[in-house]
Motif scaffolding. Structure first.
Motif, PDB file in Angstrom:
ATOM      1  N   THR A 193       2.248  30.865-103.257  1.00  0.00           N
ATOM      2  CA  THR A 193       1.688  31.713-102.206  1.00  0.00           C
ATOM      3  C   THR A 193       2.718  32.028-101.127  1.00  0.00           C
ATOM      4  O   THR A 193       2.880  33.195-100.740  1.00  0.00           O
ATOM      5  CB  THR A 193       0.452  31.053-101.574  1.00  0.00           C
ATOM      6  N   CYS A 233      -5.914  29.429 -96.387  1.00  0.00           N
ATOM      7  CA  CYS A 233      -6.668  30.090 -97.452  1.00  0.00           C
ATOM      8  C   CYS A 233      -6.816  29.208 -98.688  1.00  0.00           C
ATOM      9  O   CYS A 233      -7.784  29.360 -99.446  1.00  0.00           O
ATOM     10  CB  CYS A 233      -6.021  31.427 -97.804  1.00  0.00           C
ATOM     11  N   ARG A 293     -13.083  28.817-100.271  1.00  0.00           N
ATOM     12  CA  ARG A 293     -13.653  29.304-101.514  1.00  0.00           C
ATOM     13  C   ARG A 293     -13.530  30.825-101.551  1.00  0.00           C
ATOM     14  O   ARG A 293     -13.289  31.463-100.525  1.00  0.00           O
ATOM     15  CB  ARG A 293     -15.133  28.937-101.615  1.00  0.00           C
ATOM     16  N   ARG A 294     -13.749  31.385-102.738  1.00  0.00           N
ATOM     17  CA  ARG A 294     -13.664  32.836-102.878  1.00  0.00           C
ATOM     18  C   ARG A 294     -14.664  33.548-101.974  1.00  0.00           C
ATOM     19  O   ARG A 294     -14.372  34.604-101.420  1.00  0.00           O
ATOM     20  CB  ARG A 294     -13.894  33.237-104.331  1.00  0.00           C
ATOM     21  N   ASP A 295     -15.860  32.956-101.790  1.00  0.00           N
ATOM     22  CA  ASP A 295     -16.882  33.614-101.001  1.00  0.00           C
ATOM     23  C   ASP A 295     -16.764  33.349 -99.506  1.00  0.00           C
ATOM     24  O   ASP A 295     -17.558  33.869 -98.717  1.00  0.00           O
ATOM     25  CB  ASP A 295     -18.283  33.222-101.484  1.00  0.00           C
ATOM     26  N   ASP A 296     -15.799  32.534 -99.093  1.00  0.00           N
ATOM     27  CA  ASP A 296     -15.560  32.357 -97.663  1.00  0.00           C
ATOM     28  C   ASP A 296     -14.933  33.626 -97.097  1.00  0.00           C
ATOM     29  O   ASP A 296     -14.385  34.459 -97.835  1.00  0.00           O
ATOM     30  CB  ASP A 296     -14.649  31.153 -97.419  1.00  0.00           C
ATOM     31  N   LYS A 339      -5.523  35.171 -99.543  1.00  0.00           N
ATOM     32  CA  LYS A 339      -6.946  35.139 -99.908  1.00  0.00           C
ATOM     33  C   LYS A 339      -7.183  35.720-101.294  1.00  0.00           C
ATOM     34  O   LYS A 339      -8.303  35.687-101.800  1.00  0.00           O
ATOM     35  CB  LYS A 339      -7.767  35.896 -98.862  1.00  0.00           C
ATOM     36  N   GLY A 340      -6.124  36.253-101.910  1.00  0.00           N
ATOM     37  CA  GLY A 340      -6.240  36.679-103.300  1.00  0.00           C
ATOM     38  C   GLY A 340      -6.166  38.155-103.572  1.00  0.00           C
ATOM     39  O   GLY A 340      -6.406  38.589-104.712  1.00  0.00           O
ATOM     40  N   LEU A 395     -13.402  39.991-101.831  1.00  0.00           N
ATOM     41  CA  LEU A 395     -12.690  38.719-101.710  1.00  0.00           C
ATOM     42  C   LEU A 395     -12.975  38.030-100.376  1.00  0.00           C
ATOM     43  O   LEU A 395     -12.331  37.032-100.051  1.00  0.00           O
ATOM     44  CB  LEU A 395     -11.184  38.955-101.855  1.00  0.00           C
ATOM     45  N   THR A 429     -21.330  29.512 -96.267  1.00  0.00           N
ATOM     46  CA  THR A 429     -20.051  30.208 -96.126  1.00  0.00           C
ATOM     47  C   THR A 429     -19.352  29.802 -94.834  1.00  0.00           C
ATOM     48  O   THR A 429     -19.982  29.622 -93.796  1.00  0.00           O
ATOM     49  CB  THR A 429     -20.290  31.729 -96.116  1.00  0.00           C
TER      50      THR A 429
END
Length: 327
Positions: free
Chosen positions: A15, A53, A57-60, A75-76, A108, A138
């Motif tokens: 990252t 990050c 989680r992905r949904d955060d 964050k992706g 994301l 979240t």
């Protein structure tokens, strides 16, 4: 090859290295004129985005700043679509409409960067409140710089987050300068004191070490997710490059070379690289270069937005203004 989890030593390295090389490639495109208007480089501060990050989680959810590329990538977000966004292309994250300072990817949990100093904090608080009201666990993160701690809107967000025990992580990236103004000349009291005044737990950490940031973020995220409320984390960091690429031409002087040299002795990319074998570093570096080669090609090949669509996406209802003015 499958990428390692972002919260592992190898994942943290990938990252910070991705962010570093993305920013360096973006600066090249600014210099060539392919990215118009310049960018605010995140070089030197990569450990903060990577560490925080990696704890999510992905949904955060996250909100970001004018210096937000690192947060978005950590964050992706797709580097190719991000670079296309900087270049103002229709295939960008936001169809070339957001540019460097307003990138977002709701899928994301990236609610957007914000060019107004401190303005993302209440957005984060509102998103955290909405998530809690809907019954979700979240967590929302607000990234901001030391310049934002003197903005009233941040203090209002801290107040509400404390009152309502919102699941928010406030992350201050204290790089020592608000543009060219030093923290010492701008901030009365302390940065963490702003949060402590509202009863929010606040810590100051080494923001140059990805692992240190990750550990602090994990604790804060756990606290938020379990209903204990917000945490404020001051990350002491340093930007190695300009506040804005405009400085590359203007060559203004507000830091001496020795100060920058000392800061570069604790490069977050080098710190994390030391935790990997040379073979693993070389493999990761090669894979990242290939990703960014493809990203540059993707951005260059993408079309510019059609001027005929300039008024699209301005209104939540989809309505367009009538010719000659009016709603």
């Amino acid at each position: 090859m499958t990428a390692p989890p972002p919260d592992t030593p190898a994942g943290l390295y990938r990252t910070v290295r991705l962010i570093r090389r993305f920013e360096e490639r973006a600066i090249e495109l600014v210099t060539s004129g392919e990215i118009v208007g310049g960018i605010h480089p995140y070089i030197g501060q990569e450990a903060v985005a990577a560490g925080v990050c990696a704890a999510l989680r992905r949904d955060d959810l996250i909100t970001s700043t004018h210096r937000g590329h690192g947060h978005v990538l950590a964050k992706g977000a797709d580097p190719a679509r991000m670079l296309a966004e900087l270049a103002g292309r229709a295939t960008g994250l936001n169809q070339g409409r957001g540019g460097s300072m307003h990138a977002a990817d709701f899928a994301l949990g990236i609610l957007g960067a914000n060019a107004i100093v401190g303005a993302n904090a209440p957005i984060t608080a509102g998103a955290a409140w909405a998530a809690r009201r809907s019954g979700r666990d979240t967590v929302a993160v607000s990234f901001f710089g030391d310049g934002a701690v003197n903005q009233g809107v941040l203090l209002e967000a801290l107040n509400l987050a404390a009152l309502w025990r919102l699941p928010v992580l406030f992350v201050c990236e204290n790089n020592g300068y608000a543009t060219t103004l030093t923290v010492e000349n701008a901030v009365a009291g302390t940065v963490t004191g702003r949060a402590e005044a509202f009863g929010i737990p606040a810590v100051t950490i080494d923001g140059m070490d990805p692992q240190t940031v990750l550990e602090a973020a994990r604790q804060a995220v756990h606290r938020a997710r379990t209903g204990a409320g917000p945490t404020f984390v001051e990350c002491l960091t340093y930007r190695f490059d300009a506040h804005h690429t405009w400085e590359h031409r203007a060559r203004i002087r507000y830091r001496d070379d020795e100060e920058v040299r000392r800061a570069r002795s604790r490069d977050p990319v080098s710190i994390q690289a030391a935790r990997l074998t040379p073979e693993d570093r070389a493999r990761a570096d090669a894979e990242i270069e290939a990703v960014l080669d493809d990203a540059v090609a993707f951005a260059r090949a993408a079309p510019h937005p059609d001027p005929a669509d300039a008024l699209d996406h301005l209104y939540a209802t989809g309505l367009r203004p009538r010719p000659g003015g009016g709603a």
